[in-house]
Design a protein around this motif. Sequence first.
Motif: not given
Length: 233
Positions: A78-80, A95-97, A105-107, A113-114
């Motif tokens: 979540r901190d990308t 995958h699998g997260v 949704d925030a993740l 955005r990345m």
Amino acid sequence: MARQLDEQIGGRFPVGQRLRVLDVGMGQGTQALRLARAGHQVTGVEQDPRMVAVARTALAAEPEGIRERVRIVEGDGRDTGVHFLPGSFDVVLCHGVLMYVGEPDALLAGLARMLAPGGLLSLLVRNADALAMRPGLHGDWSGVLAAFDTVAYTNRLGLDVRADRLETLTATLAGIGAPLHAWYGVRVFTDTAADDAEPPADVETLLAAEERAGRTDPYRRVAALLHLCGVRG
């Protein structure tokens, strides 16, 4: 799933292009190493120190050229935005997260955005519309009835987690600017197999059957997992 991912990458990017790949929740590094062996530059993010250690050990056993193409970051997916600039990657894997994230949704917005324009977002999630299948195939009829009206389940590790519905994720991907481009089922016929089961002698035939079912209705709709691919506009 690897075949499905390769199909999407091959259909979106020129053959031979070295892609910038972000693998969020890389686990032991299976996909990260596979893509690095294919020539891509891969950054893996993993929160669990035990998995990071396993991934680093696996990476250390690779030839130098492959080791140079992989970077491992210990941190929360979540901190990308803390670690990377927007648009830094051509492909983002998660995958699998999502089953471990209460409000994803925030993740997902952060992952979108990345992506550079035209970039590919690959998600592997538990299929909430098929939660009754596993208990049903085991003859657990109370479990079947309990699964119809929920997205919660207990996974093979004994953890209480959550599943996602195709319809909901389709709307979410559209809302974050990476609308759904393709989707597949994963583990249509093999979900009840034990984790430590030996591969059958005709494993290639099995994989061919799974791959065909994973792209064919109605089979893919009752798969244990869904593989969704969104494309950044």
